[in-house]
Design a protein around this motif. Structure first.
Motif, PDB file in Angstrom:
ATOM      1  N   ARG A   1       0.829  -1.211   0.000  1.00 15.98           N
ATOM      2  CA  ARG A   1       0.000   0.000   0.000  1.00 15.98           C
ATOM      3  C   ARG A   1       0.858   1.255   0.000  1.00 15.98           C
ATOM      4  NH1 ARG A   1      -4.335   1.258  -1.874  1.00 15.98           N
ATOM      5  NH2 ARG A   1      -5.202  -0.660  -1.093  1.00 15.98           N
ATOM      6  N   VAL A   2       1.900   1.296   0.826  1.00 12.50           N
ATOM      7  CA  VAL A   2       2.754   2.488   0.910  1.00 12.50           C
ATOM      8  C   VAL A   2       3.437   2.738  -0.432  1.00 12.50           C
ATOM      9  CG1 VAL A   2       4.806   3.473   2.006  1.00 12.50           C
ATOM     10  CG2 VAL A   2       3.091   2.302   3.397  1.00 12.50           C
ATOM     11  N   GLU A   3       3.932   1.687  -1.063  1.00  7.92           N
ATOM     12  CA  GLU A   3       4.594   1.837  -2.368  1.00  7.92           C
ATOM     13  C   GLU A   3       3.621   2.347  -3.428  1.00  7.92           C
ATOM     14  OE1 GLU A   3       7.763  -1.813  -2.295  1.00  7.92           O
ATOM     15  OE2 GLU A   3       5.607  -2.269  -2.116  1.00  7.92           O
ATOM     16  N   VAL A   4       2.431   1.788  -3.441  1.00  8.61           N
ATOM     17  CA  VAL A   4       1.418   2.211  -4.414  1.00  8.61           C
ATOM     18  C   VAL A   4       1.031   3.664  -4.173  1.00  8.61           C
ATOM     19  CG1 VAL A   4      -0.974   1.863  -5.185  1.00  8.61           C
ATOM     20  CG2 VAL A   4       0.533  -0.109  -4.855  1.00  8.61           C
ATOM     21  N   ASP A   5       0.788   4.020  -2.902  1.00 11.32           N
ATOM     22  CA  ASP A   5       0.404   5.392  -2.578  1.00 11.32           C
ATOM     23  C   ASP A   5       1.513   6.388  -2.903  1.00 11.32           C
ATOM     24  OD1 ASP A   5      -2.056   4.467  -1.746  1.00 11.32           O
ATOM     25  OD2 ASP A   5      -1.621   4.630   0.401  1.00 11.32           O
ATOM     26  N   THR A   6       2.758   6.015  -2.648  1.00 11.03           N
ATOM     27  CA  THR A   6       3.897   6.882  -2.939  1.00 11.03           C
ATOM     28  C   THR A   6       4.014   7.130  -4.438  1.00 11.03           C
ATOM     29  OG1 THR A   6       5.081   6.137  -0.965  1.00 11.03           O
ATOM     30  CG2 THR A   6       6.412   7.111  -2.731  1.00 11.03           C
ATOM     31  N   LEU A   7       3.877   6.064  -5.224  1.00 10.92           N
ATOM     32  CA  LEU A   7       3.968   6.207  -6.674  1.00 10.92           C
ATOM     33  C   LEU A   7       2.782   7.001  -7.220  1.00 10.92           C
ATOM     34  CD1 LEU A   7       5.675   5.565  -9.132  1.00 10.92           C
ATOM     35  CD2 LEU A   7       4.467   3.379  -9.311  1.00 10.92           C
ATOM     36  N   ALA A   8       1.590   6.767  -6.675  1.00 11.84           N
ATOM     37  CA  ALA A   8       0.403   7.518  -7.113  1.00 11.84           C
ATOM     38  C   ALA A   8       0.585   9.005  -6.835  1.00 11.84           C
ATOM     39  CB  ALA A   8      -0.851   6.988  -6.428  1.00 11.84           C
ATOM     40  N   ALA A   9       1.134   9.340  -5.677  1.00 11.31           N
ATOM     41  CA  ALA A   9       1.373  10.745  -5.329  1.00 11.31           C
ATOM     42  C   ALA A   9       2.395  11.371  -6.286  1.00 11.31           C
ATOM     43  CB  ALA A   9       1.846  10.863  -3.883  1.00 11.31           C
ATOM     44  N   ALA A  10       3.409  10.610  -6.664  1.00 11.26           N
ATOM     45  CA  ALA A  10       4.418  11.117  -7.599  1.00 11.26           C
ATOM     46  C   ALA A  10       3.788  11.397  -8.966  1.00 11.26           C
ATOM     47  CB  ALA A  10       5.563  10.120  -7.734  1.00 11.26           C
ATOM     48  N   TRP A  11       2.913  10.504  -9.425  1.00 13.47           N
ATOM     49  CA  TRP A  11       2.228  10.734 -10.705  1.00 13.47           C
ATOM     50  C   TRP A  11       1.314  11.954 -10.620  1.00 13.47           C
ATOM     51  CZ3 TRP A  11       3.523   9.255 -15.273  1.00 13.47           C
ATOM     52  CH2 TRP A  11       4.213   8.060 -15.468  1.00 13.47           C
ATOM     53  N   GLU A  12       0.653  12.124  -9.491  1.00 14.20           N
ATOM     54  CA  GLU A  12      -0.227  13.283  -9.310  1.00 14.20           C
ATOM     55  C   GLU A  12       0.586  14.586  -9.383  1.00 14.20           C
ATOM     56  OE1 GLU A  12      -3.913  15.161  -8.692  1.00 14.20           O
ATOM     57  OE2 GLU A  12      -3.531  13.038  -9.005  1.00 14.20           O
ATOM     58  N   ARG A  13       1.736  14.613  -8.704  1.00 14.12           N
ATOM     59  CA  ARG A  13       2.585  15.811  -8.753  1.00 14.12           C
ATOM     60  C   ARG A  13       3.099  16.042 -10.175  1.00 14.12           C
ATOM     61  NH1 ARG A  13       4.471  13.404  -3.914  1.00 14.12           N
ATOM     62  NH2 ARG A  13       6.260  12.581  -5.061  1.00 14.12           N
ATOM     63  N   ALA A  14       3.473  14.961 -10.857  1.00 13.19           N
ATOM     64  CA  ALA A  14       3.951  15.073 -12.230  1.00 13.19           C
ATOM     65  C   ALA A  14       2.857  15.626 -13.138  1.00 13.19           C
ATOM     66  CB  ALA A  14       4.433  13.714 -12.736  1.00 13.19           C
ATOM     67  N   ALA A  15       1.630  15.179 -12.922  1.00 10.31           N
ATOM     68  CA  ALA A  15       0.506  15.669 -13.733  1.00 10.31           C
ATOM     69  C   ALA A  15       0.312  17.164 -13.540  1.00 10.31           C
ATOM     70  CB  ALA A  15      -0.771  14.912 -13.380  1.00 10.31           C
ATOM     71  N   HIS A  16       0.396  17.618 -12.292  1.00 11.51           N
ATOM     72  CA  HIS A  16       0.209  19.049 -12.016  1.00 11.51           C
ATOM     73  C   HIS A  16       1.369  19.887 -12.543  1.00 11.51           C
ATOM     74  CE1 HIS A  16      -3.499  18.863  -9.763  1.00 11.51           C
ATOM     75  NE2 HIS A  16      -3.029  17.820  -9.104  1.00 11.51           N
ATOM     76  N   ALA A  17       2.542  19.273 -12.676  1.00  5.76           N
ATOM     77  CA  ALA A  17       3.723  20.007 -13.140  1.00  5.76           C
ATOM     78  C   ALA A  17       3.885  19.959 -14.659  1.00  5.76           C
ATOM     79  CB  ALA A  17       4.981  19.436 -12.469  1.00  5.76           C
ATOM     80  N   THR A  18       3.048  19.216 -15.323  1.00  2.05           N
ATOM     81  CA  THR A  18       3.163  19.053 -16.776  1.00  2.05           C
ATOM     82  C   THR A  18       2.298  20.083 -17.498  1.00  2.05           C
ATOM     83  OG1 THR A  18       3.548  16.685 -16.509  1.00  2.05           O
ATOM     84  CG2 THR A  18       2.832  17.435 -18.686  1.00  2.05           C
TER      85      THR A  18
END
Length: 117
Positions: free
Chosen positions: A82-99
């Motif tokens: 769960r922690v790994e999935v949540d961490t990666l999901a958060a990284a994709w969310e930040r990447a989406a906002h920065a794109t």
């Protein structure tokens, strides 16, 4: 031979409402094909998610349950917790906002990415 007008009304509608739904579907099929889980395991995991309290009566949240079932199986099989999935999901969310709009979303766009690796 059937004619186009004989097809169900929803035939021309997209199968998936959002791209992430198609991706979750494809990942599930690919992981099954790799032998990570059986279809019985998948059906049990998805059924457990769909039966949870709060599920939409009209099924509009079906792929949210699909994704939760996939995440649950990945965790149960020791592939990703769960922690790994949540961490990666958060990284994709930040990447989406920065794109910038119209550009592909890449994980490398995450402003918190450790570029010193």
């Amino acid at each position: 031979m059937s004619r186009r007008e004989d097809l169900p009304a929803a035939f021309d509608e997209p199968v998936f409402a959002e791209p992430w739904q198609a991706e979750a579907f494809a990942m599930t099929v690919a992981l099954h094909d790799k032998g990570l889980f059986s279809w019985r395991e998948w059906a049990d995991a998805l059924s457990a998610e769909v039966k949870k309290p709060g599920a939409a009566a009209d099924g509009h949240d079906y792929y949210e349950h699909w994704l939760a079932a996939l995440e649950s199986l990945l965790s149960a099989k020791g592939v990703a917790g769960r922690v790994e999935v949540d961490t990666l999901a958060a990284a994709w969310e930040r990447a989406a906002h920065a794109t910038p709009h119209g550009k592909p979303i890449l994980l490398e766009n995450d402003p918190q990415l450790d570029r010193g690796r």
